[in-house]
Scaffold this active site. Structure first.
Site: not given
Ligand code: UN1
Length: 493
Positions: A174, A227, A231, A248, A282, A383
């Site tokens: 999804k 988020s 999660g 994650e 993230c 965040e």
């Molecule tokens: C993400 O923000 O979900 O290290 C992944 C990094 C990228 C991957 C980010 N290669 O910022």
């Protein structure tokens, strides 16, 4: 208007209900990308049934043969790299040099996963009995549900989908409702690469459909990026239903700049870490911790560089920073900025929507820097997922580390220093899953473990060799060739 369908059992099909939803270009909300299938329970049931049936034969295909198809998928991603980057940029906003990097991560992951199909090592171990051998090997598990965010619409799904399939599982994916076209691309590529029908299925739709995937009794593993709120919700369901869930989630990543750092290098890192992908990673740098002796100087360097960034649609070659994903996110950036100022933060630059000319049609927010923050500020703790950077002053290395670790999250962290002792101490003591020395908080490579500690995740690592711990189960085999009953712990001692 272009219509996009689900990909189930090797077929492109509309949602059973016939319902659809629209998706917009965040750089220009007048640009409607298309009408996408809105999946519900019946579609989930069909996709999971297809994946379950495909698993029966797919898990018996020799792993290196699965790897051959994976390599082909990598070749196709490579061939279509530039074209895909434009599709991705149109739906999620970041500049094409970034979306090309996003596709490259999928290419790297495909080739890496393909190689690993020849290296899915187990162990052979001496038995405590005579004429007996013990060994372990990895087994695929079944149907994997993959639910991802929009910010890395090809790379992050690839980290889960490709190793899961390479290991012999089948997948129901999804994609985010804000990046559904990228999900469609994924299916096009795996279809062309020749994966048998049902091995990979895509369901377009919104969040509640993700819930149905997680709840489905035939979905054995769920890989999620998104988020913290969602999660944790998925984690609860997984706990109740006893299924493996790899989460994650959020981050509040910090970069330390010490007084002995190469300040130009630290500046490059901070700007890229904070405003790359418009701060919507993230791993984005959302806290900067600067030693007091270089604090004002570094703030000034930072302001000048942030103000020189060219804001615009990601499809334009001159753009350094694109829009945020939607109006709600724009409002959130503004709310968090105002809150930071009301709590005593100093607005150094930005703090407003950018509406020059045609940019008024999109969701553009100026690169924003708020200085004089500390642990007590909301912005230091929560965040934002946007181009809003908070800066704190540190009195010493120890103080900087204390500020660094003052976070409920622990994805990535970085330190710029020339002091080798402090660098190693930081590598040991920064509470994160990914630590950078003299490099920004972003920039993970596909063949290395990726994931976070504390509130960021639940202990799994995607990327690299560790991803196979998510998508396989260990089986232990005792092979007794003694022709007699040998009772462990009893007959041998
Ligand atoms: C993400 O923000 O979900 O290290 C992944 C990094 C990228 C991957 C980010 N290669 O910022």
């Amino acid at each position: 208007m272009e219509k996009f369908k689900n990909f189930i059992n090797g077929q492109w099909v509309p949602a059973v209900s016939g319902k659809t939803f629209l998706n917009y270009n965040p750089a220009n909300l007048e640009d409607i990308i298309g009408e996408f299938a809105m999946s519900e329970q019946a579609d989930v049931d069909n996709a999971v049934a297809a994946a379950k049936a495909a698993f029966e034969t797919w898990h018996l295909v020799p792993a290196p043969k699965r790897g051959d198809m994976m390599r082909k998928a990598g070749d196709i991603f490579n061939r279509r790299k530039k074209e895909l980057a434009r599709i991705m940029t149109r739906e999620m906003g970041k500049p094409t040099f970034e979306t090309e990097g996003d596709v490259q991560e999928a290419i790297d992951t495909a080739y890496y996963a393909a190689s690993e199909t020849r290296r899915l090592f187990g162990h052979t171990v001496p038995s405590e009995m005579e004429n007996k051998m013990n060994l372990t090997f990895r087994c695929p598990v079944g149907v994997v549900g993959v639910i991802t965010a929009w910010n890395f619409p090809i790379a992050v799904p690839s980290w889960k989908i490709l190793p899961a399939i390479a290991a012999g599982n089948t997948v129901v994916f999804k994609p985010s409702k804000d990046a559904p076209h990228s999900g469609v691309i994924f299916a096009e590529i795996l279809e062309e690469a020749g994966f048998p029908k049902g091995v990979f299925n895509v369901l377009l739709g919104t969040g509640s459909m993700g819930d149905m995937i997680v709840h489905h009794p035939d979905v054995k593993i769920v890989g999620f990026t998104g988020s913290t709120e969602i999660g944790c919700h998925i984690g609860e369901i997984g706990g109740r239903l006893n299924k493996r869930v790899s989460l994650e989630m959020g981050g509040k990543n910090a970069q330390i700049v010490m007084d002995d750092a190469n300040l130009e290098l630290a500046l490059d890192g901070a700007i890229w870490g904070a405003f790359g992908t418009t701060g919507q990673r993230c791993t984005a740098t959302s806290r900067l911790i600067v030693h007091k002796d270089v604090y004002e100087k570094f703030l000034d360097m930072l302001r000048k560089r942030a103000e020189s960034l060219r804001i615009g649609p990601g499809l334009e070659a001159t753009t350094d920073m694109g829009p945020v994903i939607h109006l709600k996110s724009l409002e959130n950036c503004d709310r968090m900025t105002k809150l930071a100022v009301s709590e005593g933060g100093r607005l150094v630059t930005g703090g407003k929507r950018v509406t020059d000319g045609d940019l008024a049609k999109g969701c553009f927010y100026a690169p924003t820097i708020i200085a004089d923050c500390d642990e007590t500020h909301t912005l230091f703790n929560e965040e934002v997922f946007g181009p809003v950077l908070c800066v704190a002053k540190a009195d010493s290395f120890e103080h900087a580390m204390k500020l660094m670790n003052h976070s409920e999250y622990g994805l990535s962290g970085s330190i710029y220093t020339k002091n080798v002792n402090n660098a190693w101490t930081a590598a040991r003591d920064i509470e994160v899953g990914i630590c950078y020395i003299n490099a920004p908080t972003i920039g993970a490579e596909a063949h290395m473990p990726f994931g976070g500690v504390k509130g960021t995740g639940n202990g799994h690592r995607e990327g690299g060799w560790t991803v196979f711990d998510i998508f396989t189960e260990w089986k232990t085999v005792y092979f007794d060739y003694s022709d007699k009953l040998q009772r462990a712990q009893i007959d041998n001692y």
